[in-house]
Design a protein around this motif. Structure first.
Motif, PDB file in Angstrom:
ATOM      1  N   VAL A  45       0.842  -1.200   0.000  1.00 14.13           N
ATOM      2  CA  VAL A  45       0.000   0.000   0.000  1.00 14.13           C
ATOM      3  C   VAL A  45       0.874   1.246   0.000  1.00 14.13           C
ATOM      4  CG1 VAL A  45      -1.612   1.358   1.413  1.00 14.13           C
ATOM      5  CG2 VAL A  45      -2.020  -1.062   1.042  1.00 14.13           C
ATOM      6  N   ARG A  46       1.931   1.203   0.768  1.00 14.79           N
ATOM      7  CA  ARG A  46       2.838   2.344   0.844  1.00 14.79           C
ATOM      8  C   ARG A  46       3.466   2.643  -0.530  1.00 14.79           C
ATOM      9  NH1 ARG A  46       5.767   4.303   5.405  1.00 14.79           N
ATOM     10  NH2 ARG A  46       6.526   6.327   4.731  1.00 14.79           N
ATOM     11  N   ALA A  47       3.850   1.568  -1.231  1.00 17.67           N
ATOM     12  CA  ALA A  47       4.467   1.745  -2.550  1.00 17.67           C
ATOM     13  C   ALA A  47       3.460   2.313  -3.557  1.00 17.67           C
ATOM     14  CB  ALA A  47       5.023   0.422  -3.044  1.00 17.67           C
ATOM     15  N   LEU A  48       2.246   1.785  -3.501  1.00 15.58           N
ATOM     16  CA  LEU A  48       1.195   2.290  -4.401  1.00 15.58           C
ATOM     17  C   LEU A  48       0.918   3.758  -4.130  1.00 15.58           C
ATOM     18  CD1 LEU A  48      -1.551  -0.485  -4.549  1.00 15.58           C
ATOM     19  CD2 LEU A  48      -0.518   0.656  -6.502  1.00 15.58           C
ATOM     20  N   LEU A  49       0.866   4.072  -2.857  1.00 15.62           N
ATOM     21  CA  LEU A  49       0.589   5.449  -2.447  1.00 15.62           C
ATOM     22  C   LEU A  49       1.707   6.382  -2.906  1.00 15.62           C
ATOM     23  CD1 LEU A  49      -1.605   6.801  -0.725  1.00 15.62           C
ATOM     24  CD2 LEU A  49      -0.101   6.555   1.248  1.00 15.62           C
ATOM     25  N   ALA A  50       2.950   5.914  -2.768  1.00 15.01           N
ATOM     26  CA  ALA A  50       4.105   6.734  -3.162  1.00 15.01           C
ATOM     27  C   ALA A  50       4.067   7.015  -4.668  1.00 15.01           C
ATOM     28  CB  ALA A  50       5.396   6.033  -2.791  1.00 15.01           C
ATOM     29  N   LEU A  51       3.707   6.001  -5.446  1.00 16.62           N
ATOM     30  CA  LEU A  51       3.658   6.184  -6.898  1.00 16.62           C
ATOM     31  C   LEU A  51       2.536   7.165  -7.271  1.00 16.62           C
ATOM     32  CD1 LEU A  51       4.624   5.447  -9.731  1.00 16.62           C
ATOM     33  CD2 LEU A  51       3.043   3.520  -9.706  1.00 16.62           C
ATOM     34  N   ARG A  52       1.390   6.980  -6.646  1.00 14.04           N
ATOM     35  CA  ARG A  52       0.265   7.886  -6.944  1.00 14.04           C
ATOM     36  C   ARG A  52       0.604   9.308  -6.550  1.00 14.04           C
ATOM     37  NH1 ARG A  52      -5.694   5.747  -5.399  1.00 14.04           N
ATOM     38  NH2 ARG A  52      -6.345   7.899  -5.567  1.00 14.04           N
ATOM     39  N   GLN A  53       1.255   9.432  -5.383  1.00 13.23           N
ATOM     40  CA  GLN A  53       1.618  10.763  -4.891  1.00 13.23           C
ATOM     41  C   GLN A  53       2.603  11.437  -5.854  1.00 13.23           C
ATOM     42  OE1 GLN A  53       0.462  12.105  -1.841  1.00 13.23           O
ATOM     43  NE2 GLN A  53       1.366  13.966  -2.664  1.00 13.23           N
ATOM     44  N   ALA A  54       3.628  10.672  -6.249  1.00 12.49           N
ATOM     45  CA  ALA A  54       4.660  11.240  -7.130  1.00 12.49           C
ATOM     46  C   ALA A  54       4.059  11.659  -8.471  1.00 12.49           C
ATOM     47  CB  ALA A  54       5.760  10.209  -7.348  1.00 12.49           C
ATOM     48  N   LEU A  55       3.228  10.782  -9.020  1.00 12.60           N
ATOM     49  CA  LEU A  55       2.636  11.089 -10.327  1.00 12.60           C
ATOM     50  C   LEU A  55       1.644  12.247 -10.237  1.00 12.60           C
ATOM     51  CD1 LEU A  55       2.081   7.493 -11.760  1.00 12.60           C
ATOM     52  CD2 LEU A  55       3.726   9.187 -12.541  1.00 12.60           C
ATOM     53  N   SER A  56       0.849  12.255  -9.179  1.00 12.29           N
ATOM     54  CA  SER A  56      -0.146  13.334  -9.043  1.00 12.29           C
ATOM     55  C   SER A  56       0.535  14.685  -8.867  1.00 12.29           C
ATOM     56  CB  SER A  56      -1.051  13.092  -7.841  1.00 12.29           C
ATOM     57  OG  SER A  56      -1.756  11.919  -8.009  1.00 12.29           O
ATOM     58  N   GLU A  57       1.587  14.708  -8.059  1.00 10.27           N
ATOM     59  CA  GLU A  57       2.280  15.979  -7.837  1.00 10.27           C
ATOM     60  C   GLU A  57       2.854  16.520  -9.141  1.00 10.27           C
ATOM     61  OE1 GLU A  57       5.314  16.109  -4.817  1.00 10.27           O
ATOM     62  OE2 GLU A  57       3.824  15.550  -3.320  1.00 10.27           O
TER      63      GLU A  57
ATOM     64  N   ARG B 115      -2.372  20.825  -5.307  1.00 12.52           N
ATOM     65  CA  ARG B 115      -1.174  20.234  -5.901  1.00 12.52           C
ATOM     66  C   ARG B 115      -0.244  19.713  -4.809  1.00 12.52           C
ATOM     67  NH1 ARG B 115       0.304  24.360  -8.686  1.00 12.52           N
ATOM     68  NH2 ARG B 115      -0.860  23.811 -10.549  1.00 12.52           N
ATOM     69  N   ILE B 119      -1.612  12.563  -0.535  1.00 13.69           N
ATOM     70  CA  ILE B 119      -2.685  11.585  -0.433  1.00 13.69           C
ATOM     71  C   ILE B 119      -2.482  10.907   0.912  1.00 13.69           C
ATOM     72  CG2 ILE B 119      -3.712   9.526  -1.454  1.00 13.69           C
ATOM     73  CD1 ILE B 119      -2.276  10.324  -4.077  1.00 13.69           C
ATOM     74  N   LEU B 171      -4.760  11.115 -12.176  1.00 19.44           N
ATOM     75  CA  LEU B 171      -3.462  11.752 -11.919  1.00 19.44           C
ATOM     76  C   LEU B 171      -3.443  13.240 -12.251  1.00 19.44           C
ATOM     77  CD1 LEU B 171      -1.277   8.865 -13.344  1.00 19.44           C
ATOM     78  CD2 LEU B 171      -1.748   9.360 -10.947  1.00 19.44           C
ATOM     79  N   LYS B 174      -6.740  14.389 -10.155  1.00 14.66           N
ATOM     80  CA  LYS B 174      -6.755  13.904  -8.759  1.00 14.66           C
ATOM     81  C   LYS B 174      -8.168  13.555  -8.309  1.00 14.66           C
ATOM     82  CE  LYS B 174      -2.807  15.522  -6.070  1.00 14.66           C
ATOM     83  NZ  LYS B 174      -2.401  16.351  -4.934  1.00 14.66           N
ATOM     84  N   PHE B 202      -2.041   0.635 -12.513  1.00  7.92           N
ATOM     85  CA  PHE B 202      -0.944   0.925 -11.583  1.00  7.92           C
ATOM     86  C   PHE B 202       0.031  -0.248 -11.463  1.00  7.92           C
ATOM     87  CE2 PHE B 202      -0.870   5.023  -9.535  1.00  7.92           C
ATOM     88  CZ  PHE B 202      -1.987   5.604 -10.091  1.00  7.92           C
ATOM     89  N   MET B 214      10.982   7.649  -9.470  1.00 10.06           N
ATOM     90  CA  MET B 214      10.241   8.826  -8.992  1.00 10.06           C
ATOM     91  C   MET B 214       9.522   8.520  -7.694  1.00 10.06           C
ATOM     92  SD  MET B 214       8.200  10.591 -12.127  1.00 10.06           S
ATOM     93  CE  MET B 214       6.972  11.291 -11.060  1.00 10.06           C
ATOM     94  N   ALA B 215       8.871   7.350  -7.665  1.00 10.93           N
ATOM     95  CA  ALA B 215       8.074   6.992  -6.493  1.00 10.93           C
ATOM     96  C   ALA B 215       8.961   6.707  -5.293  1.00 10.93           C
ATOM     97  CB  ALA B 215       7.215   5.778  -6.813  1.00 10.93           C
ATOM     98  N   ARG B 218       9.981   9.111  -2.686  1.00 13.43           N
ATOM     99  CA  ARG B 218       8.976   9.517  -1.695  1.00 13.43           C
ATOM    100  C   ARG B 218       8.863   8.521  -0.560  1.00 13.43           C
ATOM    101  NH1 ARG B 218       6.822  13.990  -3.833  1.00 13.43           N
ATOM    102  NH2 ARG B 218       7.733  14.067  -5.865  1.00 13.43           N
ATOM    103  N   LEU B 219       9.488   7.350  -0.699  1.00 17.17           N
ATOM    104  CA  LEU B 219       9.342   6.334   0.357  1.00 17.17           C
ATOM    105  C   LEU B 219      10.250   6.626   1.546  1.00 17.17           C
ATOM    106  CD1 LEU B 219       9.012   2.967  -1.557  1.00 17.17           C
ATOM    107  CD2 LEU B 219       7.341   3.972  -0.038  1.00 17.17           C
TER     108      LEU B 219
END
Lengths: 260, 219
Positions: A45-57, B115, B119, B171, B174, B202, B214-215, B218-219
């Motif tokens: 879930v954390r990985a999915l969230l990170a990807l969504r966050q990065a792409l959305s930003e 922006r 999430i 995306l 949002k 996804f 990229m992702a 953020r981790l």
């Protein structure tokens, strides 16, 4: 339950759609409990969230016209080419469409400044008086069909924590939420809600109202109309939490016992 | 100017007299670029601007509110040219432009807040984070990809027009599943369908090494 490197401690307990709903911010105590216990699913879930966050930003409205371009568009100050591009974009983009409508409405309202017909003013005053009377009647006589659920500053009752950042908001002192339910032929109920007075209810116009069942799963959602009302149909008897959602979080939550 | 301000105040607060003095102050500000006139406009119309902002929705942070007020006046100062002023037939039209500047400023602030908005999901801070064998270390020397380049990568993983629309709504807009169903019921008849399509998309996006990097930052 998911593609993963570690193994889920209880495969099949949580469905994939439940995770997706959870990522949409729909509270679900079962999912939360499982994620707290299962490192594999939590990491997933954390990985999915990170990807969504990065792409959305990165992508959030990256190709939308600027607000100044939209304003020029509604004032007719754009070139033909630009106008064509914006019209094309607005057809696809619901967010820009809503912004253009809001700008257009603001323009029209203000252009009418000082030219409001007397009859329109009288109609608005009468409507306000009628609503005030209705509010007083509902609050004092409490007719059996309409139940006062929340009044003014009592609006901070919470059954579920929707987000960690949840906090009570300052609501108009006069705002009241009334609920009513009616049994249908098939045994289910119609649940109606009304926020009064409508001037204060305007604060919530278009907001989503979500009904959660006892397990915390989303049962139904509706939008608050311009008159501050909403209606759910086909609701089985039971105990529910009703949340009026703001942009990010539930602003108002109330418990509802739908029964005979 | 002091006399004009006095007459304009009289008109604004009691609707007595004519609106000409108010319009005249705008003319000084726009045509002559008169600093005193601009200051008068800010002082006279600040309460009105606050009221318009409140009509557009609440701001939790008072600093945000103040920024919006400043931004609204700045946009008016920048975009309301003499040509536009000459074409306006009444004070109402001038104020209508000011109001659309206020609405623009509110929208810009909302776009900015949205922006930056993370999430968030409940209790996410308690999750353990696994960095298993598939972990790709973020490469700090790598330049951030441009939005259009990222969008092209996302597009390349979409199998059809419907998936591309879903990717855009999720995306770029949002939007959440139920908002997507409400806006596009023909393409997406149910929330479950959105969940299923989004999940599959996804899964593919996560396999892309560029997006993975990229992702993982953020981790």
């Amino acid at each position: 339950m998911m593609e993963k490197r570690m193994k889920c401690i209880a495969p099949g307990v949580i469905k994939e759609w439940e995770i997706e709903a959870y990522l949409d911010g729909i509270p679900n105590p079962r999912v939360s409990a499982h994620l707290a216990e299962c490192p594999a699913c939590a990491a997933e879930v954390r990985a999915l969230l990170a990807l969504r966050q990065a792409l959305s930003e990165k992508l959030y409205r990256f190709d939308c016209p600027s607000v100044d371009e939209l304003r020029d568009f509604i004032w007719g100050h754009t070139s033909k080419e630009k106008k064509r591009d914006i019209v094309k974009h607005i057809r696809l983009c619901s967010l820009c469409r809503a912004e253009a409508i809001a700008l257009h409405r603001a323009k029209l309202e203000e252009e009418a400044y000082g030219r409001v017909p007397l009859l329109e003013l009288i109609r608005t005053w009468l409507q306000r008086i009628a609503e005030d009377v209705q509010l007083v009647v509902m609050q004092t006589l409490a007719p059996p069909s309409w139940q006062p659920a929340l009044r003014g500053r009592e609006c901070h009752v919470r059954l579920y924590q929707v987000r960690p950042s949840d906090r009570p908001v300052e609501l108009p002192e006069s705002l009241s939420l009334f609920l009513t339910w009616k049994r249908q032929d098939n045994g289910d109920y119609t649940l109606g809600g009304r926020l009064l007075p409508s001037e204060a209810a305007g604060h919530f116009r278009g907001s989503e109202v979500v009904l959660f069942d006892e397990r915390g799963s989303e049962r139904a959602y509706e939008r608050i109309g311009a008159d501050g009302t909403f209606t759910f149909t086909g609701i089985p008897p039971g105990h529910y939490a009703l949340a009026i959602m703001g942009e990010k979080e539930a602003l108002v939550t109330a418990e509802v016992e739908v029964k005979e | 100017m002091a006399r004009l301000i006095e007459l304009c105040k009289k008109w604004l607060y009691s609707s007595k007299g004519e609106d000409n003095p108010c319009r005249e102050i705008f003319r000084y500000a726009i045509k002559e670029r008169d600093q005193e006139a601009w200051e008068a406009i800010e002082e006279l119309y600040r309460p009105l601007v606050y009221r318009w902002i409140r009509q557009e929705g609440p701001f939790r942070d008072s600093r945000d509110l103040e920024e919006v007020v400043q931004d609204a006046f700045f946009r008016f100062w920048r975009y309301y040219t003499l040509d536009k002023f000459r074409r306006s037939g009444s004070l109402g039209e001038v104020l209508a432009y000011l109001r659309t500047c206020v609405v623009s400023a509110v929208m810009e602030k909302k776009r900015e807040l949205h922006r930056r908005e993370r999430i968030e999901i409940p209790w996410s801070e308690d999750f353990g984070v696994s960095r298993g064998p598939g972990h790709v270390p973020p490469d700090d020397s790598e330049q951030d990809l441009e939005a259009t380049a990222v969008w092209q990568i996302v597009q390349s993983h979409c199998r059809d027009r419907r998936e591309e629309l879903l990717a855009r709504l999720t995306l770029v807009g949002k939007l959440k599943a139920r908002e997507i169903v409400r806006l596009y019921p023909d393409e997406f008849p149910s929330v479950e369908e959105v969940y299923r399509l989004r999940r599959n998309l996804f899964k593919r996006l996560r396999r892309d090494i560029r997006l993975k990097r990229m992702a993982q930052k953020r981790l």
